[in-house]
Scaffold this motif. Structure first.
Motif, PDB file in Angstrom:
ATOM      1  N   PHE A 102      -4.002  35.342  24.551  1.00  0.00           N
ATOM      2  CA  PHE A 102      -4.682  36.916  24.127  1.00  0.00           C
ATOM      3  C   PHE A 102      -4.251  36.799  22.776  1.00  0.00           C
ATOM      4  CE2 PHE A 102      -4.190  38.095  28.715  1.00  0.00           C
ATOM      5  CZ  PHE A 102      -5.420  38.446  28.849  1.00  0.00           C
ATOM      6  N   ALA A 103      -3.309  36.336  22.123  1.00  0.00           N
ATOM      7  CA  ALA A 103      -2.855  36.358  20.526  1.00  0.00           C
ATOM      8  C   ALA A 103      -3.913  35.419  19.922  1.00  0.00           C
ATOM      9  CB  ALA A 103      -1.510  35.599  20.516  1.00  0.00           C
ATOM     10  N   GLY A 104      -4.409  34.133  20.477  1.00  0.00           N
ATOM     11  CA  GLY A 104      -5.277  33.247  19.867  1.00  0.00           C
ATOM     12  C   GLY A 104      -6.669  34.113  19.941  1.00  0.00           C
ATOM     13  N   GLU A 105      -6.987  34.856  20.939  1.00  0.00           N
ATOM     14  CA  GLU A 105      -8.085  35.634  20.931  1.00  0.00           C
ATOM     15  C   GLU A 105      -8.236  36.934  19.979  1.00  0.00           C
ATOM     16  OE1 GLU A 105     -12.005  36.373  22.156  1.00  0.00           O
ATOM     17  OE2 GLU A 105     -10.876  34.704  23.013  1.00  0.00           O
ATOM     18  N   TYR A 106      -7.227  37.640  19.776  1.00  0.00           N
ATOM     19  CA  TYR A 106      -7.315  38.783  18.985  1.00  0.00           C
ATOM     20  C   TYR A 106      -6.537  38.708  17.831  1.00  0.00           C
ATOM     21  CZ  TYR A 106      -9.001  40.767  23.244  1.00  0.00           C
ATOM     22  OH  TYR A 106      -9.800  40.869  24.357  1.00  0.00           O
ATOM     23  N   PHE A 107      -5.598  37.706  17.506  1.00  0.00           N
ATOM     24  CA  PHE A 107      -4.638  37.521  16.311  1.00  0.00           C
ATOM     25  C   PHE A 107      -4.748  36.181  15.499  1.00  0.00           C
ATOM     26  CE2 PHE A 107      -2.754  40.559  19.131  1.00  0.00           C
ATOM     27  CZ  PHE A 107      -2.941  41.741  18.557  1.00  0.00           C
ATOM     28  N   LEU A 109      -4.503  31.614  15.093  1.00  0.00           N
ATOM     29  CA  LEU A 109      -3.773  30.550  15.521  1.00  0.00           C
ATOM     30  C   LEU A 109      -1.999  30.692  15.156  1.00  0.00           C
ATOM     31  CD1 LEU A 109      -3.614  27.710  16.325  1.00  0.00           C
ATOM     32  CD2 LEU A 109      -3.992  26.877  13.929  1.00  0.00           C
ATOM     33  N   LEU A 110      -1.966  31.315  14.378  1.00  0.00           N
ATOM     34  CA  LEU A 110      -0.327  31.365  13.765  1.00  0.00           C
ATOM     35  C   LEU A 110       0.382  32.282  14.805  1.00  0.00           C
ATOM     36  CD1 LEU A 110      -0.083  31.448   9.936  1.00  0.00           C
ATOM     37  CD2 LEU A 110       0.568  29.570  11.611  1.00  0.00           C
ATOM     38  N   PRO A 111      -0.237  33.492  15.050  1.00  0.00           N
ATOM     39  CA  PRO A 111       0.468  34.370  16.243  1.00  0.00           C
ATOM     40  C   PRO A 111       0.568  33.629  17.562  1.00  0.00           C
ATOM     41  CG  PRO A 111      -0.901  35.569  14.860  1.00  0.00           C
ATOM     42  CD  PRO A 111      -1.062  34.195  14.350  1.00  0.00           C
ATOM     43  N   ALA A 112      -0.636  33.154  18.053  1.00  0.00           N
ATOM     44  CA  ALA A 112      -0.832  32.304  19.164  1.00  0.00           C
ATOM     45  C   ALA A 112       0.181  31.337  19.299  1.00  0.00           C
ATOM     46  CB  ALA A 112      -1.993  31.814  19.453  1.00  0.00           C
ATOM     47  N   THR A 113       0.561  30.455  18.265  1.00  0.00           N
ATOM     48  CA  THR A 113       1.392  29.308  18.352  1.00  0.00           C
ATOM     49  C   THR A 113       2.829  29.848  18.508  1.00  0.00           C
ATOM     50  OG1 THR A 113       0.042  28.039  16.999  1.00  0.00           O
ATOM     51  CG2 THR A 113       2.481  27.463  17.150  1.00  0.00           C
ATOM     52  N   PHE A 114       3.130  30.906  17.723  1.00  0.00           N
ATOM     53  CA  PHE A 114       4.418  31.613  17.745  1.00  0.00           C
ATOM     54  C   PHE A 114       4.658  31.920  19.254  1.00  0.00           C
ATOM     55  CE2 PHE A 114       7.269  35.223  18.256  1.00  0.00           C
ATOM     56  CZ  PHE A 114       8.232  35.223  17.414  1.00  0.00           C
ATOM     57  N   CYS A 115       3.615  32.742  19.821  1.00  0.00           N
ATOM     58  CA  CYS A 115       3.748  33.074  21.101  1.00  0.00           C
ATOM     59  C   CYS A 115       4.284  32.179  22.202  1.00  0.00           C
ATOM     60  CB  CYS A 115       2.594  34.080  21.836  1.00  0.00           C
ATOM     61  SG  CYS A 115       2.504  35.628  20.862  1.00  0.00           S
ATOM     62  N   ILE A 116       3.381  31.015  22.260  1.00  0.00           N
ATOM     63  CA  ILE A 116       3.790  30.075  23.231  1.00  0.00           C
ATOM     64  C   ILE A 116       4.867  28.970  22.930  1.00  0.00           C
ATOM     65  CG2 ILE A 116       2.347  28.308  22.044  1.00  0.00           C
ATOM     66  CD1 ILE A 116       1.293  27.611  25.128  1.00  0.00           C
ATOM     67  N   VAL A 117       5.260  28.890  21.866  1.00  0.00           N
ATOM     68  CA  VAL A 117       6.748  28.188  21.351  1.00  0.00           C
ATOM     69  C   VAL A 117       7.756  29.136  21.655  1.00  0.00           C
ATOM     70  CG1 VAL A 117       7.815  26.808  19.742  1.00  0.00           C
ATOM     71  CG2 VAL A 117       5.462  26.563  19.663  1.00  0.00           C
ATOM     72  N   PHE A 118       7.800  30.074  21.072  1.00  0.00           N
ATOM     73  CA  PHE A 118       8.910  31.165  20.946  1.00  0.00           C
ATOM     74  C   PHE A 118       9.373  31.215  22.548  1.00  0.00           C
ATOM     75  CE2 PHE A 118      11.310  35.130  20.935  1.00  0.00           C
ATOM     76  CZ  PHE A 118      12.471  34.637  20.034  1.00  0.00           C
ATOM     77  N   VAL A 119       8.435  32.047  23.376  1.00  0.00           N
ATOM     78  CA  VAL A 119       8.632  32.479  24.671  1.00  0.00           C
ATOM     79  C   VAL A 119       8.845  31.286  25.544  1.00  0.00           C
ATOM     80  CG1 VAL A 119       7.580  33.664  26.672  1.00  0.00           C
ATOM     81  CG2 VAL A 119       7.230  34.486  24.446  1.00  0.00           C
ATOM     82  N   VAL A 158      -4.852  33.646  10.782  1.00  0.00           N
ATOM     83  CA  VAL A 158      -4.432  35.158  11.282  1.00  0.00           C
ATOM     84  C   VAL A 158      -5.716  35.971  11.176  1.00  0.00           C
ATOM     85  CG1 VAL A 158      -3.022  37.030  10.686  1.00  0.00           C
ATOM     86  CG2 VAL A 158      -2.219  34.791  10.194  1.00  0.00           C
ATOM     87  N   LYS A 159      -5.889  36.760  12.060  1.00  0.00           N
ATOM     88  CA  LYS A 159      -6.949  37.948  12.221  1.00  0.00           C
ATOM     89  C   LYS A 159      -6.289  39.315  12.758  1.00  0.00           C
ATOM     90  CE  LYS A 159      -9.596  36.598  16.495  1.00  0.00           C
ATOM     91  NZ  LYS A 159     -10.698  36.261  16.940  1.00  0.00           N
ATOM     92  N   TRP A 160      -7.282  40.043  12.732  1.00  0.00           N
ATOM     93  CA  TRP A 160      -7.020  41.395  13.469  1.00  0.00           C
ATOM     94  C   TRP A 160      -7.872  41.865  14.312  1.00  0.00           C
ATOM     95  CZ3 TRP A 160      -2.426  43.560  14.572  1.00  0.00           C
ATOM     96  CH2 TRP A 160      -2.588  45.093  14.834  1.00  0.00           C
ATOM     97  N   GLY A 161      -7.805  42.007  15.493  1.00  0.00           N
ATOM     98  CA  GLY A 161      -8.657  42.302  16.487  1.00  0.00           C
ATOM     99  C   GLY A 161      -9.892  41.552  16.778  1.00  0.00           C
TER     100      GLY A 161
END
Length: 162
Positions: A102-107, A109-119, A158-161
């Motif tokens: 979901f982060a990769g789709e809507y926000f 590469l960076l937010p998606a990478t943050f989500c998968i690694v941190f969580v 990074v993108k929004w929406g």
């Protein structure tokens, strides 16, 4: 004829390694039905074949090193001293993967990478939040260099929406 009450211990690493060998070899075998190509001009079967071989090699290494047991004869249970399965790691990895999508789709590469690694890092009870953040920062740099810059994956940083 009495048997000792000792419970038979299954060596999970050995059987896990054997499973990886079977899965990796099966993937490599299935990839042979596609054109492999060469390293300079990879065909559609090249990547699945290479991944299958790497998985099988990891399985062989895991099974080969499975005979070593930690001191005390039992595996170390960090923060988990009972027989109930610890689902924290599995839950965090699954949640991290879903958040990555979901982060990769809507926000981006960076937010998606943050989500998968941190969580996913929080699934290990021995990691602190600070350690997870340090690991995440490093992996975000690696993902930018490898996927965005070197491989030029068509995903904005990074993108929004939508």
């Amino acid at each position: 004829m009495s048997h000792s009450p000792e419970k038979k211990q299954w060596n999970k690493d050995y059987y896990g390694g054997a499973l990886l060998v079977i899965v990796g070899a099966s993937a490599a075998y299935a990839a042979n039905s596609y054109n492999l190509g060469t390293l300079a001009h990879m065909g559609p079967g090249y990547f699945p074949f290479a991944i299958g071989v790497l998985i099988a090699i990891c399985g062989i290494l895991l099974a080969a090193t499975s005979k070593k047991k930690p001191a005390g004869g039992e595996a170390a249970l960090v923060g988990h001293n009972h027989d109930i399965p610890d689902f924290r790691g599995a839950f965090c990895i699954i949640l991290g993967t879903v958040l990555f999508y979901f982060a990769g789709e809507y926000f981006g590469l960076l937010p998606a990478t943050f989500c998968i690694v941190f969580v996913s890092a929080l699934g290990d009870r021995s990691n602190s939040v600070f350690q997870a953040l340090i690991l995440t920062a490093g992996m975000m740099i690696v993902s930018v260099v490898i996927f965005w810059w070197a491989l030029q994956v068509q995903m904005p940083l990074v993108k929004w929406g939508i």
